[in-house]
Design a protein around this motif. Structure first.
Motif, PDB file in Angstrom:
ATOM      1  N   GLY A   1       0.424  -1.025   0.010  1.00 33.36           N
ATOM      2  CA  GLY A   1      -0.317   0.127   0.295  1.00 33.36           C
ATOM      3  C   GLY A   1       0.784   1.292   0.055  1.00 33.36           C
ATOM      4  N   ILE A   2       2.124   1.514   0.022  1.00 34.01           N
ATOM      5  CA  ILE A   2       3.123   2.307  -0.682  1.00 34.01           C
ATOM      6  C   ILE A   2       3.837   2.211  -1.470  1.00 34.01           C
ATOM      7  N   GLN A   3       3.184   3.588  -1.532  1.00 33.31           N
ATOM      8  CA  GLN A   3       4.011   4.184  -3.441  1.00 33.31           C
ATOM      9  C   GLN A   3       5.128   5.179  -3.109  1.00 33.31           C
ATOM     10  N   LEU A   4       6.516   5.487  -3.021  1.00 31.39           N
ATOM     11  CA  LEU A   4       6.959   5.951  -2.896  1.00 31.39           C
ATOM     12  C   LEU A   4       7.522   7.749  -4.377  1.00 31.39           C
ATOM     13  N   PRO A   5       7.539   8.590  -4.198  1.00 28.27           N
ATOM     14  CA  PRO A   5       7.420   9.547  -4.704  1.00 28.27           C
ATOM     15  C   PRO A   5       8.946   9.250  -5.915  1.00 28.27           C
ATOM     16  N   LEU A   6       8.553   8.500  -6.700  1.00 31.08           N
ATOM     17  CA  LEU A   6      10.076   8.598  -7.373  1.00 31.08           C
ATOM     18  C   LEU A   6      10.430   8.909  -9.313  1.00 31.08           C
TER      19      LEU A   6
ATOM     20  N   THR B   1       6.826  12.121   1.698  1.00 26.92           N
ATOM     21  CA  THR B   1       5.597  12.615   2.824  1.00 26.92           C
ATOM     22  C   THR B   1       4.702  13.361   1.648  1.00 26.92           C
ATOM     23  N   ASP B   2       5.261  14.306   1.661  1.00 23.51           N
ATOM     24  CA  ASP B   2       4.512  15.277   1.292  1.00 23.51           C
ATOM     25  C   ASP B   2       4.701  15.669   0.260  1.00 23.51           C
ATOM     26  N   PRO B   3       2.909  15.678  -1.015  1.00 20.40           N
ATOM     27  CA  PRO B   3       2.969  15.749  -2.475  1.00 20.40           C
ATOM     28  C   PRO B   3       3.192  17.089  -2.522  1.00 20.40           C
ATOM     29  N   ALA B   4       3.365  18.315  -1.658  1.00 18.05           N
ATOM     30  CA  ALA B   4       3.400  19.550  -2.538  1.00 18.05           C
ATOM     31  C   ALA B   4       4.977  19.759  -2.042  1.00 18.05           C
ATOM     32  N   PHE B   5       5.764  18.397  -1.463  1.00 16.04           N
ATOM     33  CA  PHE B   5       7.283  19.086  -2.382  1.00 16.04           C
ATOM     34  C   PHE B   5       7.603  19.228  -3.310  1.00 16.04           C
TER      35      PHE B   5
ATOM     36  N   THR C   1      17.041   6.131 -10.737  1.00 12.04           N
ATOM     37  CA  THR C   1      16.204   6.607  -9.887  1.00 12.04           C
ATOM     38  C   THR C   1      16.100   7.435  -8.716  1.00 12.04           C
ATOM     39  N   VAL C   2      15.096   8.446  -8.674  1.00 14.44           N
ATOM     40  CA  VAL C   2      15.748   9.618  -7.358  1.00 14.44           C
ATOM     41  C   VAL C   2      14.137  10.139  -7.132  1.00 14.44           C
ATOM     42  N   PRO C   3      13.819  10.546  -5.779  1.00 14.71           N
ATOM     43  CA  PRO C   3      12.853  10.817  -4.810  1.00 14.71           C
ATOM     44  C   PRO C   3      13.449  12.482  -4.884  1.00 14.71           C
ATOM     45  N   PRO C   4      11.879  13.080  -4.847  1.00 14.11           N
ATOM     46  CA  PRO C   4      12.273  14.658  -5.267  1.00 14.11           C
ATOM     47  C   PRO C   4      13.381  14.815  -4.156  1.00 14.11           C
TER      48      PRO C   4
END
Length: 394
Positions: free
Chosen positions: A220-225, A384-388, A322-325
């Motif tokens: 149930g977890i998806q990371l913003p990658l 965790t912050d969609p606006a980041f 593969t890069v986080p924000p």
């Protein structure tokens, strides 16, 4: 169903290192799963060479740099194989080009401040001193360079193979061509769903890089990658002696674009790449065809600043970042499912891989990590912050 104490999903740079460190601690009962063949070219850990350096502009990485060298020393001592080649390394900043491009600054002072804090020796060189020492370069005069003698090359493909061999020697099992469709919490353990059936494990380390969100879908977890297709080019320079590892350092060039380069190593050729800026893609849809725009850009840089570095193109090859924000690592247990550990290298982790293998082992075995990784949690605002906002370092 089969059982394992720990399953490692993905056996690239971080996964193979974790597999070895887990097997060194636990012996048999550690299982590594790779969806392709070992040493494949579909991910981020292929090719001969990666830069290793103490030159870090952020303290959270500088704190890991010396321990990473020590971890590679341990792997070399146990295997009897040479993995790290010290060439010295340059960070070159073309200040005029960066001002003209209004490029976000990762300037020399940022590196030296971190060096001073961590007690690292370095030299500062102006453009004339740079060319006097390495006449292979052609400069315009606005460049400033930082030299650090311990920088060099990690042989990525060899290191992966060494980690796999050492893991097998400690009792680890490896299954290739075994795709993981999902990892699902199962009580205090994990069910790992593969083509060949379900494996029940006490702990799982997910080091699947561009496939991470596919593997984590069952949690149930998806990371913003963001997945980027990057590339390097090898040049069959006719001037081999000038670019031998003992005479020419690894380098990073911060200008209008950010390039990085290697002496002759792995192939009878030099190597040039550009950090970041590749097309967005996915692990399954990416193209393996090199970008002609980048080829041209690389050639223009070589012609202008390193004319004898170039030569006929031996080949260009693509890989994935593969890069986080915030472009920082992810090294953490999932808060809701602490039996699942996730590793994301963010396109710049290979120099730390031998060390990260131990840190992932600490996390999987419920130990406090041996070195500070608080900056790389999965609960930070960037994840965790969609606006980041995306803030990739360039």
């Amino acid at each position: 169903m089969s059982r394992a104490r720990v399953v490692v999903v993905g056996l690239g740079g971080l996964g193979s290192a974790a597999l070895y460190r887990l097997a060194a601690d636990l012996g048999p009962g550690v299982l590594g799963l790779e969806q392709f063949e070992l040493g494949h070219h579909r991910g981020a850990s292929q090719d001969h060479s990666r830069i290793i350096r103490l030159a870090q502009h952020q303290p959270e990485y500088a704190a890991l740099a010396r321990p990473a060298y020590q971890a590679w020393d341990e792997i070399e001592a146990e295997s009897g194989q040479r993995i790290v080649t010290r060439t010295g390394g340059l960070v070159i900043e073309d200040r005029e080009a960066r001002r003209a491009a209004a490029t976000g600054s990762r300037n020399i002072e940022g590196y030296t401040a971190v060096f001073d804090r961590f007690g690292v020796d370095y030299e500062l060189l102006d453009a004339a001193a740079l060319v006097d020492r390495w006449p292979q370069f052609r400069v315009g005069g606005s460049e400033q360079a930082l030299y650090q003698s311990e920088s060099g090359i990690v042989d990525a493909a060899k290191a992966n193979a060494v980690h796999i061999a050492l893991a097998r020697a400690r009792g680890a099992e490896i299954r290739t061509h075994t795709k993981v469709h999902a990892v699902r919490p199962d009580g205090e353990g994990v069910a790992v769903v593969t083509d060949g059936g379900t494996i029940l494990a006490d702990r799982v380390v997910v080091a699947a890089d561009a496939w991470t969100n596919q593997v984590l879908a069952g949690t149930g977890i998806q990371l913003p990658l963001t997945v980027l297709r990057e590339q390097v080019t090898y040049y069959a320079t006719p001037h081999l002696a000038e670019f031998a590892p003992g005479r020419f350092p690894v380098f990073m060039w911060h200008g209008h674009h950010n390039f990085y380069g290697f002496p002759v190593y792995g192939e009878v050729a030099t190597k040039l790449g550009q950090h970041m800026g590749g097309d967005e893609t996915t692990a399954d849809d990416r193209s393996f065809e090199p970008d002609p725009v980048r080829r041209k850009r690389y050639a223009e840089f070589v012609d202008r600043h390193l004319p004898r570095f170039g030569g006929p193109e031996l080949y260009s090859r693509t890989c994935l970042y593969t890069v986080p924000p915030d472009q920082n690592f992810v090294l953490d247990r999932l808060p809701a499912h602490p039996q699942i550990v996730v590793a994301i290298g963010a396109g710049h982790a290979y120099k730390f891989a031998a060390l990260i293998g131990g840190l992932l082992t600490d996390l999987a075995l419920d130990r406090a990590p041996a070195h500070p990784i608080d900056a790389f949690t999965s609960t930070r605002p960037a994840l965790t912050d969609p606006a980041f906002p995306r803030a990739f370092h360039v």
